[in-house]
Structure formats: C-alpha cells, structure tokens
Design a protein around this motif. Structure first.
Motif, mmCIF file in Angstrom:
data_model
loop_
_atom_site.group_PDB
_atom_site.id
_atom_site.type_symbol
_atom_site.label_atom_id
_atom_site.label_comp_id
_atom_site.label_asym_id
_atom_site.label_seq_id
_atom_site.Cartn_x
_atom_site.Cartn_y
_atom_site.Cartn_z
ATOM 1 N N GLY A 102 27.438 39.022 23.075
ATOM 2 C CA GLY A 102 28.940 39.354 22.176
ATOM 3 C C GLY A 102 29.509 40.417 22.139
ATOM 4 O O GLY A 102 29.786 40.948 21.264
ATOM 5 N N ARG A 103 29.164 41.166 23.582
ATOM 6 C CA ARG A 103 29.982 42.578 24.084
ATOM 7 C C ARG A 103 29.508 41.943 25.533
ATOM 8 O O ARG A 103 29.425 41.401 26.377
ATOM 9 C CB ARG A 103 28.474 43.614 23.628
ATOM 10 N N ALA A 104 30.683 43.241 25.426
ATOM 11 C CA ALA A 104 30.564 43.628 27.362
ATOM 12 C C ALA A 104 30.424 45.042 27.328
ATOM 13 O O ALA A 104 30.747 45.648 26.531
ATOM 14 C CB ALA A 104 32.474 43.530 27.382
ATOM 15 N N PHE A 105 29.968 45.425 28.659
ATOM 16 C CA PHE A 105 29.089 46.731 29.289
ATOM 17 C C PHE A 105 29.787 46.621 30.559
ATOM 18 O O PHE A 105 30.409 45.882 30.989
ATOM 19 C CB PHE A 105 27.795 46.211 28.963
ATOM 20 N N ARG A 106 29.862 48.339 30.323
ATOM 21 C CA ARG A 106 30.589 48.897 32.172
ATOM 22 C C ARG A 106 29.953 48.725 32.379
ATOM 23 O O ARG A 106 28.725 49.236 32.244
ATOM 24 C CB ARG A 106 31.267 50.226 30.724
ATOM 25 N N TYR A 107 30.272 48.628 33.395
ATOM 26 C CA TYR A 107 29.527 48.818 35.062
ATOM 27 C C TYR A 107 30.457 48.954 35.738
ATOM 28 O O TYR A 107 31.728 49.905 36.034
ATOM 29 C CB TYR A 107 29.653 47.067 35.331
ATOM 30 N N ALA A 108 29.694 49.693 37.158
ATOM 31 C CA ALA A 108 30.579 50.496 38.293
ATOM 32 C C ALA A 108 30.313 49.275 39.132
ATOM 33 O O ALA A 108 29.983 48.472 39.444
ATOM 34 C CB ALA A 108 29.534 51.367 39.056
ATOM 35 N N THR A 109 32.118 49.039 40.040
ATOM 36 C CA THR A 109 32.380 47.301 40.255
ATOM 37 C C THR A 109 33.049 47.574 41.663
ATOM 38 O O THR A 109 33.165 46.562 42.506
ATOM 39 C CB THR A 109 32.796 46.689 39.570
ATOM 40 N N SER A 110 33.316 48.592 42.304
ATOM 41 C CA SER A 110 34.039 48.522 43.323
ATOM 42 C C SER A 110 33.419 50.242 44.025
ATOM 43 O O SER A 110 33.758 50.859 43.439
ATOM 44 C CB SER A 110 35.416 48.785 43.364
ATOM 45 N N ALA B 97 32.750 57.140 34.582
ATOM 46 C CA ALA B 97 32.905 55.748 33.246
ATOM 47 C C ALA B 97 33.950 55.462 32.233
ATOM 48 O O ALA B 97 34.736 55.201 32.035
ATOM 49 C CB ALA B 97 31.493 55.288 32.702
ATOM 50 N N MET B 98 33.866 56.407 31.965
ATOM 51 C CA MET B 98 35.601 56.743 30.544
ATOM 52 C C MET B 98 36.389 57.731 31.787
ATOM 53 O O MET B 98 37.763 57.969 30.486
ATOM 54 C CB MET B 98 34.704 58.245 30.031
ATOM 55 N N ASP B 99 36.264 57.830 33.259
ATOM 56 C CA ASP B 99 37.820 58.402 32.899
ATOM 57 C C ASP B 99 39.233 58.319 34.070
ATOM 58 O O ASP B 99 38.817 56.496 33.932
ATOM 59 C CB ASP B 99 37.304 59.500 34.560
ATOM 60 N N PRO B 100 40.439 57.547 33.402
ATOM 61 C CA PRO B 100 40.959 57.181 33.211
ATOM 62 C C PRO B 100 41.222 57.138 35.380
ATOM 63 O O PRO B 100 42.073 56.148 35.584
ATOM 64 C CB PRO B 100 42.663 57.196 33.267
ATOM 65 N N HIS B 101 41.003 57.768 36.254
ATOM 66 C CA HIS B 101 41.462 57.406 37.390
ATOM 67 C C HIS B 101 40.445 56.696 37.162
ATOM 68 O O HIS B 101 40.990 55.853 38.714
ATOM 69 C CB HIS B 101 40.850 59.453 37.876
ATOM 70 N N TRP B 102 39.516 56.490 37.238
ATOM 71 C CA TRP B 102 38.411 55.867 38.423
ATOM 72 C C TRP B 102 38.888 54.382 36.934
ATOM 73 O O TRP B 102 38.420 53.304 37.876
ATOM 74 C CB TRP B 102 36.592 56.234 38.170
ATOM 75 N N LEU B 103 38.733 54.047 36.527
ATOM 76 C CA LEU B 103 39.361 52.826 35.357
ATOM 77 C C LEU B 103 40.215 52.449 36.151
ATOM 78 O O LEU B 103 40.399 51.518 36.677
ATOM 79 C CB LEU B 103 39.348 53.323 33.760
ATOM 80 N N ALA B 104 41.635 53.160 36.581
ATOM 81 C CA ALA B 104 42.567 52.370 37.414
ATOM 82 C C ALA B 104 42.178 51.579 38.407
ATOM 83 O O ALA B 104 43.037 51.276 38.747
ATOM 84 C CB ALA B 104 43.722 53.665 36.835
ATOM 85 N N ARG B 105 41.788 52.669 38.979
ATOM 86 C CA ARG B 105 41.174 51.906 40.435
ATOM 87 C C ARG B 105 40.054 50.613 40.635
ATOM 88 O O ARG B 105 40.056 50.743 41.731
ATOM 89 C CB ARG B 105 40.479 53.207 41.403
ATOM 90 N N GLY B 106 39.896 50.955 39.230
ATOM 91 C CA GLY B 106 38.914 49.627 39.186
ATOM 92 C C GLY B 106 37.250 49.905 39.692
ATOM 93 O O GLY B 106 36.610 49.176 39.557
ATOM 94 N N SER B 107 37.335 50.996 39.636
ATOM 95 C CA SER B 107 35.842 51.375 39.810
ATOM 96 C C SER B 107 34.714 51.504 39.224
ATOM 97 O O SER B 107 33.332 50.741 39.065
ATOM 98 C CB SER B 107 36.037 52.812 39.988
ATOM 99 N N CYS B 108 35.144 50.755 37.953
ATOM 100 C CA CYS B 108 34.457 50.529 37.181
ATOM 101 C C CYS B 108 34.746 49.388 35.690
ATOM 102 O O CYS B 108 36.396 49.280 35.397
ATOM 103 C CB CYS B 108 34.204 51.744 35.977
#
Length: 854
Positions: free
Chosen positions: A371-379, A351-362
């Motif tokens: 009042g917060r945002a949370f990280r999800y696996a999304t694709s 969930a912290m890996d730039p590869h997956w964040l760039a792909r929109g995986s999380c």
C-alpha cells in the motif's frame, strides 16, 4: 509514449549480485528480463537493508533495487521437469545472462556451448569473479576483494601522515561498485552483440571476469605505470597522483558538512574567486595572482603539476565556507561565476531535487501489496526517440510462473530479414569481424567521460573521427611517454622522466585508440560548412562539451536533423543539458560530489569522507555514454529513426546509488559511511589488514562460519574458532573490533601475496590491495586474460592499452579499432578526411590550414 530501445528483447537471468545490475540495466532499456530463481529464492533476497528492518526475502531493499522491472519464476534445475521448462524459456530468449558457479550449468546439460548449438541466434553472457580459466580461476571474490585486487582501493583513502607513511588503510568506496563496473561494460557489450546479430543472424558467447573489468577502470595510475614506471599516492577526496598535494579539495561548513571547491582547472578562476569573496566582504588579503595550479596544455583534472606555492586561495575558501551552514553555502553563485564548486551531497538529497525529478532520474514505484510507493533511481539519460522503462517493482518469488511461459508476439524485428554474414567485410586484428560495420561517428568528445565512450565504439569497429581545435585540445597531458621511449621503459628499474609533447600522452593514447583525428575550427564559417558535410556522411554525432556549445556553433539537434533526418546525436555532460543544472560546470570530481558518491565513501563519521581517488564517474559515464550510442544504433537499425540522447555523469551516480535512495524512501534512513566493513551482506572479518612492506594491505571477507574456521587454521590459531565471542557470525559482528585487532596482528608480520594465496587455497575470500605495478607485473590472472593489448601509435610508438574486458566469441573487440592504431596525433588524419572523404585537393587543404580553418 516512446518505448525502451530493447523492447521485444527477452533476457533469461540466472544471476546473483555479480550480474543483477547488468540485468537491471537491460530491463530499464525495455528488455523483458525473466529471473530464474532456485527454490527458496535468489540469495540476493537475503542481502540488506530490509524494509522496516525486518529480514524477509520479500523485503530486501537490495533485491528491490537490482530487480525492478524483472519477472520471477522458480525452477529447480536439479529436476528434469524444471530443466525442460528452462529449455522452453531459453527457446524464446535472445539473451541468457548468468553468473552461476563454474560447471554448474554444464552439469545440467545447459552450458553455454550446448545452448548455442540448440539456438544459434542466442547470446549467452556469463559473469565470473576471475574468469573460467587461469591460475586464479577458482578464487573467491566479493565487492571488497575485487576493489582491492583491481586497484581501486590503492587509489582511494586518506592523506598520509606528515612523514609520508600511511597510517590509515585504503578504503573500498561504497557500495557494490565492482558489480556496477562489470555490469556496465557487459551491458554495452550485449547490445554490441545484438547489433552484430541484427546484421549477421549469428549469436555468440560473451564472458566477463569481474576482476579484469575492475582492474582497468581506474584512471591515471595504470598508464603512469605502463609509460613511466610511476606509482600514484592516494589522497583524501582528490586524485591519487605521483606526489602528495598539500592542497585539499573539500572544505568544511560550520554545521559539519562538506563542499568541493576551487579545483582550479582554468585560467581566470582566481579572479572569479576574488569577485565572489568580495561580494561577501571576505576577500581581504587575497589577490588573483596567488593561484597554485599550472595551466597550459590541458591536463586531466587533479593531475596538473603543482607550483609548490602556499595556496592562499584555498585558505580563503576554507574561511569562506566555514562561515556558512551547508544549506546556505553559495556554491550556485560560484558555479555562475565559472568555478568548479559542488556540495558533497548525500544520495537522498538528489532524490528530492526538482532537477532530477523533472528528468525522470528518480521515480516513485508502487508496491501494491504494501500500500505504498517508494522512490527509486530509474534512468541515466533522456532521449527523443526512446525512453527508460521504470517497470514494475521487483517481483515476488515465483510471481510470474504462469505468464513467462506464454507465447509472445514482437511488433519490431530483432534480426534483420536480410541478415547474413558479409564476405567482403574487413576483419579485425583478431581475425574475426567486428560487432559494428559501416558506422561512422563525428566525434566531438573530450575528457574521459565522453571520449572514453566512443573508445568502445571504435573498438567495436566504428570509424570515429575525433575533432580537435588547437585552442581547445583534449586532455592530452597525463601519463606522458618516457624520455627514451619504449626501449627506456623496458630497461627501467625506477621512475622515468616524461616528455612534454602533447602527441605523446599515455592517458590520451589509452582513451582514444583506434580513432581518426582531425583539426577543425568549427567557429570559422568554412569550418562549420566542413562539419556539416561530415554530419551528412556520419551515423552519430557524439560530444562532451558543456551544454549549448554545439547549438552556439549552429550544430544543435534541429540543425543536425535538417542535414540528416536519421542522425543520432548523443551528448554527455555533468548534469544533463535539459533542466535547471544544465549550465553547471562539471568534471569528474564535481559529478562524484554532487551525485553523493564522494560523501558515501570513507570511515564512519565524524571522520571526513575519503571520496574517490580518481574521476570514477568519468569511466562510469563513459560506459553509459557508449551504451546510449549503441542502444540508439540498435533502435535505428530496427525502426529507421535517429534521436537525440541527453546523458549525464551525475545520473549514472544516482543510478548506482539506488539502494541508499530506496533505504531513505522506505525506512527514512540517511546514508552513513561504514568504512571497509559489510553491514548488509553480513561478514566478519571483513576489512583491510596490514602486511609487511611499505603500504602493503590485504583484504579478507568471511561470509560463512566455514570460511572463518578455515582462516583460523591458516593462521594457526584454531583457538579463535572456539572463542565464545567468535563462534558464529552474529558473535563475530558483535565483537568486530576485537576480531579485527586479532586478524591484523596476525597479518602484520606476513607477506600479503603469500597470505592471500594460503587463504584462497583454503576457500577464504582474500585479495591484496594491488597497485598498477602489481596488476601489470605480478598478477598472473590478468596476464592469462590478456587484459592489455599492444597497439602502435604513429608518434608515441607501441604500448600496452587496456582492452575491452568482455570476451566475445564471434565478434571480439580490438582496442586498436579498424585502424589497429593508437590514439591520433593532433590533425593526423586531415589528409584522409579532407582529401579522401570530402574530395579536396592538396592545394585546398593547404589553403584551409593557412586560413586557420584546420
């Protein structure tokens, strides 16, 4: 911004944990999923973990994870007025997705048959634990029970003791995987039903028994039993196989983490290993000739025969990895050298890996009321023509009561204006039309993760032309047919020897039935031209090579579009083609490791992870790959547009580990293993218990006090129920070690099946840890569900194959496809493809063979 392929589709969901994952997948693909909840909220709102560990129906991270992107309305179907509101909702729907108790909706006058009569274009998809008919239809299920009875657990666990006996029980991989397995297969079948409705205007009923879906989701164990009457043995974090391999696949870092290394599936890896160790001055005493893995005709990873030699290479790898901390292990250098290495990640690390964040995986999702945002696996993939919908956070209870009843407009049709039943359409062996018609796939898939995906398309009626090259054949050498064929197997009372003919692999037959097969050297200029001609007459190009292979042949997406502008190009790799990991070498165990699934399963630390006993993400990747193709076909039917889909196995692993990622994001909690217990949906006892016989085990899961009391009566120990430690669930959980000891002492002298039946009759969830032999020969429910279909292969003969587990009332799948045939022999359909489709003469075909083109 592109939209989801199911934009404009409305799904009405009445589901608990059995079907919520399917609904999440449909919402992620763009469908409007309206969740109908009972007064007080869905039961899954009471499954943990909870935000800030405060139990509250609006703070369940389980509910957040599996209901993101959905809308909520509360209806009490016991009340006439709310039944009318439900009927009004159904009138606007395309799909009803439900996992209600058997007969409940019928009792309200809202059963599938009634809904279908009122709305002939409706698709009603029903999920049950064991099916609505058959001797086990009334059995209670749970994730643990399904993984036991479905055979997963007998593939997963720890190495036996030196004398060959198992001193630890099988392990249920965490977590909720039975529902993921069923949900993936139901989702792809719903899209197949939408495609059937698109061209015919007809809805239908779909039925998914979780038990059946899970029972055919293991790897080589099933066909090893079907073909040669051989059982497989579970091993620590590596493939279950016929004989125990003494060679581990994971190694320890000096700070207590794990790395998967040296799987050794290609010639040359020993030389690459020596080179890596030499760079760090640690290659002393090792040479490139000391490998122990057999090469030759391609084996399923983890199943190649062992040479029996001492594994000097793995011993060197163990010394090497122990010299590093987890963060500093040079696994990337190993990958660059062509070796199959990967860290056993914990889910949050992805969930912290730039590869997956760039792909929109999380993706971060806002929770405005907190009042917060949370990280999800999304694709699970990225595509040029459509996109995954992140959607809103999971709905608050009854949040959308007003808006879901509003009239809606659709800007893209969901049924073709020219839809009609085709009279000239060929029927399947089941006497009904297939879901797909006039769809052709140019199939460059190999290995289960991609070839297993086009397997579903073939079963749904597509023509799949499987392309192979002798120098790089598919994994044909696993679960081989027995010497003596089917007659020998029918007489067998023990294991049989297997043939060595690559056209007679049982595993290959099970993952490629119904497909055509051609031999083609695309690297030859004439072969490339033939491939281009086949692209021009195909709807889909599917492939599972390492990223860049088709581009190197001149068949990348730009080239494919130039040949056919609306072509659909779907590729499956381990990590995705686009991104920093695009060139990584992966097979199923590497994807398991990298995604976090291997680290998640096993006994609590300091025990080592048990991981998976097969390439779980090969099957899960295959289901997702099939879903990607089907949604792309649906999008093209509605818009005329093709697209490129870049899918990956590891992203599927992230998607199904979303609760652990969310727990880290919301609570700062890093995943830790919990064995076979159930901390999040409280239950006690909830474990695996020994029974009489060799390696026989029984799972039991008591979620309620009533189930516990029933167990004490079956056991003849009513005094347990009166023991102050065990009177309520909280007490049983607090004293779970003592509780497990009592239950295990009782079961140890009992037959597993007799005890299961006695407990189930008393209303207690229980299930035997079944082998493939048990599923094939002792499971009356699977037999009642017709879980295997006999199909004849040209050379291998007639054998049972795993059928698509979803029953479709109007367009049922048939695993033999339109050909009603097993997997193709190498080049079996050259004459049909080159002669009939491409119009070549017999002389031209012969010349191509002589030139090495085919």
């Amino acid at each position: 911004m592109s939209r989801g392929p199911l934009t404009g589709i409305r799904v009405i969901e009445l589901a608990d944990e059995q079907a919520e994952y399917c609904g999440l997948t449909l919402a992620g693909l763009g469908a409007d999923v309206v969740k109908v909840e009972p007064p007080g909220g869905n039961p899954t709102r009471r499954i943990g973990p909870f935000y800030q560990d405060r139990e509250d129906p609006e703070r369940s991270l389980f509910f957040w994870q599996y209901n993101r992107g959905k809308r909520s309305i509360v209806l009490d179907l016991r009340q006439v007025a709310d039944r009318d509101r439900f009927s009004s909702l159904v009138a606007t729907a395309d799909v009803v997705l439900e996992s209600t108790p058997r007969g409940e909706l019928d009792g309200y006058g809202l059963g599938p048959s009634t809904l279908m009569k009122q709305h002939p274009t409706l698709i009603v998809a029903r999920v049950t634990p064991f099916g609505d008919h058959g001797p086990w239809a009334d059995f209670k299920g749970s994730d643990l029970i399904h993984l036991a009875l479905g055979g997963v657990m007998m593939n997963c666990g720890y190495d036996p003791a030196p004398d060959g006996t198992y001193d630890l029980p099988p392990i249920a991989p965490q977590m909720w995987h039975a529902f993921h397995i069923a949900g993936e297969q139901l989702a792809l079948s719903i899209v197949a039903a939408l495609l059937f409705r698109w061209r015919t205007g007809r809805g239908q009923q779909l039925s998914c028994a979780i038990h059946e879906a899970v029972a055919k989701s293991t790897e080589v164990d099933l066909m090893s039993w079907v073909m040669r009457r051989v059982l497989v043995l579970r091993q620590t974090c590596r493939h279950a196989r016929e004989t125990i391999s003494p060679h581990p696949s994971i190694v320890h870092t000096k700070d207590g983490r794990w790395v998967m290394a040296n799987l050794g599936t290609r010639p040359g890896e020993a030389k690459a290993l020596v080179g890596l160790l030499e760079r760090y001055g640690m290659a002393e005493g090792l040479d490139a000739e000391q490998g122990v893995v057999a090469f030759g005709s391609r084996f399923v990873p983890g199943t190649a025969p062992m040479t029996g030699k001492r594994d000097h290479a793995m011993e060197a790898v163990q010394r090497f990895v122990r010299a590093f901390t987890y963060e500093n292990v040079p696994w990337r250098e190993a990958q660059e050298a062509g070796m199959l290495w990967a860290p056993l990640r914990k889910p949050h690390e992805n969930a912290m890996d730039p590869h997956w964040l760039a792909r929109g995986s999380c993706t971060d999702v806002e929770h405005p009321e907190l009042g917060r945002a949370f990280r999800y696996a999304t694709s699970k993939w990225i595509a040029t023509g459509t996109s995954w919908s992140v959607g809103r956070r999971a709905p608050l209870l009854n949040e959308d009561a007003k808006t879901v009843l509003l009239t809606r407009e659709r800007d893209v049709p969901v049924i073709d204006v020219a839809a009609r039943a085709r009279i000239d359409e060929g029927l399947s062996a089941r006497g009904k039309p297939f879901p797909l018609h006039n769809i052709r796939i140019l199939d460059f898939t190999w290995f289960l993760a991609s070839a297993g995906g086009t397997r579903f398309l073939s079963a749904f009626g597509a023509e799949s032309i499987k392309v192979e090259l002798k120098s790089h054949p598919d994994t044909r050498m696993a679960a081989m047919a027995p010497v003596g064929g089917r007659a020998a197997r029918d007489r067998a009372t023990g294991p049989l020897p297997g043939v060595t003919d690559p056209d007679m692999g049982g595993q290959f037959n099970n993952k490629n039935p119904g497909k055509r097969g051609i031999s083609l050297n695309v690297r030859h200029p004439k072969g490339l031209e033939i491939a281009r001609r086949l692209v021009a007459m195909s709807d889909v190009v599917a492939e599972g090579f390492s990223p860049g292979v088709l581009d190197s042949w001149g068949l990348g997406y730009a080239a494919l579009r130039a040949i056919k502008p609306n072509i659909i190009y779907v590729q499956q790799s381990g990590m995705g083609a686009q991104g920093t990991y695009g060139r990584f070498r992966t097979v199923g165990p590497i994807a398991n490791s990298f995604s976090g699934l291997s680290e998640m399963s096993g006994l609590p630390e300091p025990a080592m992870p048990a991981g998976w006993g097969y390439s779980y993400l090969d099957w899960m990747g295959a289901y997702s790959f099939a879903l990607a193709i089907l949604t792309a076909l649906f999008h093209r039917a509605r818009t005329g547009q093709g697209q490129w889909v870049d899918a990956s196995q590891a992203e599927v692993g992230l998607f199904i580990s979303g609760t652990t990622i969310l727990d880290w994001s919301a609570n700062g909690r890093i995943w830790s293993r919990y064995g076979n217990r159930s901390p999040y949906k409280p239950a006690a006892p909830h474990n695996v218990y020994p029974c009489t016989g060799d390696d026989r085990w029984l799972t039991i899961a008591c979620f309620t006090d009533a189930e516990w009391r029933a167990l004490t009566e079956v056991a003849g120990h009513k005094e347990w129920a009166n023991d102050a430690r065990f009177k309520d669930l909280a007490g049983r959980k607090a004293h779970v070690v003592a509780l497990d000891a009592l239950v295990g002492e009782w079961t140890a002298s009992r037959d597993a099946y007799e005890t299961m039946l006695a407990l189930q009759r008393a209303g207690v969830p229980a299930g035997v840890c079944q082998t493939a032999g048990d599923r094939c020969d002792r499971d009356p429910q699977l037999a009642a569900l017709s879980w295997l279909t006999e199909v004849t292969g040209t050379k291998i003969g007639r054998w049972p194959l795993a059928e698509v587990p979803i029953k479709m009332s109007e367009s049922p799948a048939h695993i033999g496809g339109r050909l009603d045939r097993g997997a193709p022999c190498y080049g079996e359909d050259n004459e049909y493809v080159y002669g009939e489709l491409l119009g070549m003469s017999a002389g031209e075909i012969k010349a191509l063979a002589e030139e090495g083109v085919i």
